[in-house]
Design an enzyme around this catalytic site. Structure first.
Site, PDB file in Angstrom:
ATOM      1  N   HIS A  46       0.824  -1.212   0.000  1.00 55.92           N
ATOM      2  CA  HIS A  46       0.000   0.000   0.000  1.00 55.92           C
ATOM      3  C   HIS A  46       0.856   1.259   0.000  1.00 55.92           C
ATOM      4  O   HIS A  46       0.493   2.267  -0.608  1.00 55.92           O
ATOM      5  CB  HIS A  46      -0.918  -0.013   1.238  1.00 55.92           C
ATOM      6  N   HIS A  93     -10.488   2.575  -0.940  1.00 53.79           N
ATOM      7  CA  HIS A  93     -10.639   2.205   0.464  1.00 53.79           C
ATOM      8  C   HIS A  93     -11.410   0.890   0.498  1.00 53.79           C
ATOM      9  O   HIS A  93     -12.446   0.767   1.155  1.00 53.79           O
ATOM     10  CB  HIS A  93     -11.333   3.311   1.261  1.00 53.79           C
TER      11      HIS A  93
END
Length: 744
Positions: A46, A93
């Site tokens: 990430h 998300h």
């Protein structure tokens, strides 16, 4: 004395054994737990893009309008003329939304907007791209309701209009929904704030909300497959407060306007450690940080918890020495925390202290992308399904009888992937700020006025993941092309893109093959349209690993490289909308029809044939259609334009007709299969309507293929080859009633 971590500790934190060895080599010793936690989040997929960066670097990133290189700042930045710039980005998300849909989606909206105003831009518009599983499932309904409410509540309270987006449903997203949020803002060219740190002795401040235990290891959480234990990681989901964010927006823009800062960065993934390391690396300096000075909302937080917390609505600011009191006064005015937590040093290292004790000492550059973070060249392998899909034979699909066309029309109009998303968008405030021009007259892309000017940004998000799965390279070319086609259909000129690359586990060669193919397709299309990539987000591990199942490409979501495109439109006189305007107007098809039903909603959902290649597509031809359409719009030769996508020509005609209650009467061509002509999704096609008196001028000036289809009618019927398939009234009822029938 605390025992030092072992390789098993590293593995539990998501690090590979060889990464643990590299950390020991960098430090010259075994890290303590806080230091290992730091590396684990900063070297997670990430934050580090370790499995994707080698391919991301191949994407085109330059144009005369580009003001910031991709990945260098919090968001992309392009010059829109007259001393103004547009800042825009899309991010995911996904994992948080799979666990707690309301907060997962809400904090996604908050995070993307912080990326925009951290650079000094005031956000003016938001989009979202959502993917959910089968709507028959109660879990899917729960996810949809939670995500939509989270986006609506946060965006509406924050005061930024949500002006468009896309929503798809497919079984592949049953476990892993995708929640991609896009934001765009405007700033003056001379007021661009950078995420950097320099100047020994300059004070380091944390501003905004207090720090809690929410979101700890959120970056690591976003870098692993969804499994049975995922629900136990609820603390990895952040909690948002849109009212705090609104205050933070105003305070931040005031700080930037008064030039009280050296550098500023949003605290998103990995919190304090990410901001301190990235800013220090960029400025080639270090920092000394006092963690006990961080405003906390929970007692007895440990150093690693403070460093890794992803509590929302926070910024890290390196202020100019001597401007501390002036800065504090601004944050006091907005009733926000503003605490000095450190100073800039010349060490190029990060020294973290807790109550005077050194708890971590790490080199800033070795934590970040482009520094010491690992970079991997993953292997890839063509999955077996790819060649199987190519064996599809259209002749094995029987053409419907006349009554079959009535059934197909009704089926497609009420399919969740095609039907109106009004149930969703009516929960979003599109009018706040009064800049959105498409409330009463929709276009294929959202047209948003830049206040105080005659400029408009034209924005859209697009991706048909079924096409990308069938052929990643072609499918991603289509995603970029459809985004550009939507911008052009709205009257705009494509300028640049941001992307959100949603894929499964990159360690699976078949998944990585999908990723590589998509990047190649994106590169080719962006080069063709002159739309460089300004940045974006990679979201891997959108994959479930049920017990006793070896994860493969079949357990991953469809590869979904969402394209967020920015276009520009000077003035509104050339703004084009999708709705038919007058009875008797002539309807034309721009572009060539094809005998193609591959990967169409008709074939996949109605005919229940899941295996077929991507729709027919030619990039050069697509470009020529765009150029022709731009000239027709500029010469005022068309009344409406609507691109043909899901559901094919019939759905494009229906959507153009329904908005103002018209019907249509058209003839198909005997050269093509009727089902392909009406419901096929071959690309590079647009439905336009023109005034009858402009027929000759239109046909003379249209510099690409066109076909006369028929006329706009006021008789309330959708008529094809003299057969009424449905009335306008019934079509609208099916189209607008589909989602409420599942969700209300």
């Amino acid at each position: 004395m605390e025992a030092l971590p072992t390789v098993d500790t590293a593995k539990k934190l998501g690090l590979l054994p060889e990464e643990f060895e590299k950390i020991k080599e960098i430090l010259g010793r075994t890290p303590n737990f806080t230091e290992l936690s730091i590396f684990s989040v900063m070297w997670s997929e990430h934050c580090s893009y370790k499995n994707s960066i080698v391919w991301l670097k191949t994407l085109p990133k330059d144009s005369p309008r580009m003001l910031a290189k991709a990945g260098e700042e919090n968001a992309g930045l392009v010059d829109i003329g007259d001393g103004l710039a547009c800042c825009f980005k899309i991010e995911s998300h996904n994992h948080p939304s799979a666990v707690e849909p309301y907060q997962g989606a809400a904090t996604g909206v908050g995070g993307i907007n912080r990326d925009i105003f951290t650079m000094g831009a005031r956000p003016i518009a938001q989009l979202n791209s959502l993917r959910f599983g089968n709507l028959e499932l109660e879990r899917t309904k729960w996810l949809v309701k939670g995500v939509v409410k989270g986006i609506g509540d946060y965006g509406n309270s924050f005061g930024i209009p949500t002006v468009g987006g896309e929503v798809y449903f497919d079984d592949c997203y049953n476990v892993n929904p995708l929640v991609n949020a896009f934001s765009a803002g405007i700033l003056k060219n001379g007021k661009i704030a950078k995420a950097t740190s320099y100047g020994v002795g300059n004070p380091v401040f944390i501003v905004g909300s207090a720090t809690g235990k929410d979101g700890i290891h959120g970056a690591t959480f976003a870098s692993e497959d969804i499994s049975e234990k995922t629900a136990e990681k609820l603390p990895a989901v952040q909690v948002g407060d849109p009212f705090q964010e609104k205050l933070l927006l105003e305070a931040t823009l005031e700080i930037i306007d008064k030039e009280l800062y050296i550098g500023i960065q949003d605290m998103g993934a990995a919190g304090i450690i990410c901001s301190t390391s990235e800013m220090s690396t960029k400025g080639e300096h270090g920092m000394e940080i006092w963690l006990d000075k961080v405003p906390m909302r929970q007692p007895n937080m440990k150093p690693f918890e403070i460093l890794l917390s992803e509590s929302q609505e926070r910024m890290l600011i390196v202020a100019k020495k001597g401007k501390e009191e002036e800065m504090k006064a601004i944050f006091d005015k907005w009733d926000l925390n503003c605490a000095q937590i450190g100073v800039v040093t010349d060490t190029k290292r990060l020294h973290f202290y807790m109550n005077g004790e050194l708890v971590a000492d790490v080199p800033a550059k070795d934590l970040v992308l482009g520094g010491g973070a690992p970079v991997y060249y993953r292997e890839w392998k063509e999955p077996a399904y790819y060649q199987e899909y190519k064996k599809f034979d259209i002749d094995k699909i029987h053409e419907p009888n006349p009554e079959g066309y009535v059934k197909i029309a009704k089926y497609l109009l009420s399919h969740p992937n095609i039907a109106s998303k009004k149930w969703i968008y009516q929960q979003y405030d599109s009018m706040v700020g009064t800049a959105f021009t498409g409330v009463n007259e929709p276009s294929d892309a959202a047209v948003v006025n830049v206040k105080g000017t005659n400029k408009n940004i034209v924005i859209t998000v697009d991706c048909n993941s079924r096409y990308v799965k069938a052929d990643p390279e072609v499918g991603c070319m289509i995603a970029v092309s459809e985004a550009a086609r939507n911008v052009v259909c709205a009257g705009g000129e494509p300028v640049a893109i941001t992307n959100n690359l949603n894929f499964g586990n990159p360690y699976l060669p078949e998944v990585y093959w999908q990723f590589v193919g998509a990047i190649k397709g994106m590169k080719a299309a962006c080069e063709k349209f002159g739309t460089p990539v300004t940045g974006g987000n990679v979201s891997f591990y959108n994959q479930s690993t049920p017990k006793n199942v070896v994860a493969g490409v079949e357990s991953a979501v469809n590869p979904t490289p969402t394209i967020g495109m920015l276009g520009l439109l000077e003035g509104v006189e050339n703004k084009m909308t999708l709705s038919f305007k007058n009875e008797g107007d002539l309807i034309y098809l721009i572009g060539l029809p094809k005998n193609c039903i591959s990967s169409s909603e008709y074939l996949y959902s109605y005919c229940k044939v899941k295996e077929s290649p991507a729709p027919m597509f030619d990039l050069d031809y697509e470009f020529s259609v765009h150029q022709a359409l731009k000239k027709l719009i500029a010469n005022k030769l068309i009344q409406s334009a609507h691109d043909i996508s899901e559901g094919g020509l019939f759905i494009a005609l229906a959507e153009s007709a329904m908005h103002k209650g018209f019907g249509f009467n058209i003839l198909t061509s005997p050269t093509y299969r009727k089902d392909a002509f009406l419901f096929g999704e071959s690309q590079s096609r647009v439905v336009v309507s023109i005034k009858p008196e402009q027929k000759e001028a239109f046909e003379k000036n249209c510099q690409t293929d066109f076909t006369f289809l028929g006329k706009v009618t006021k008789d309330n019927y959708f008529t094809v080859d003299n057969q009424v398939l449905i009335t306008t009234e019934e079509a609208k009822k099916l189209y607008e009633g589909a989602l409420p029938s599942y969700l209300d």
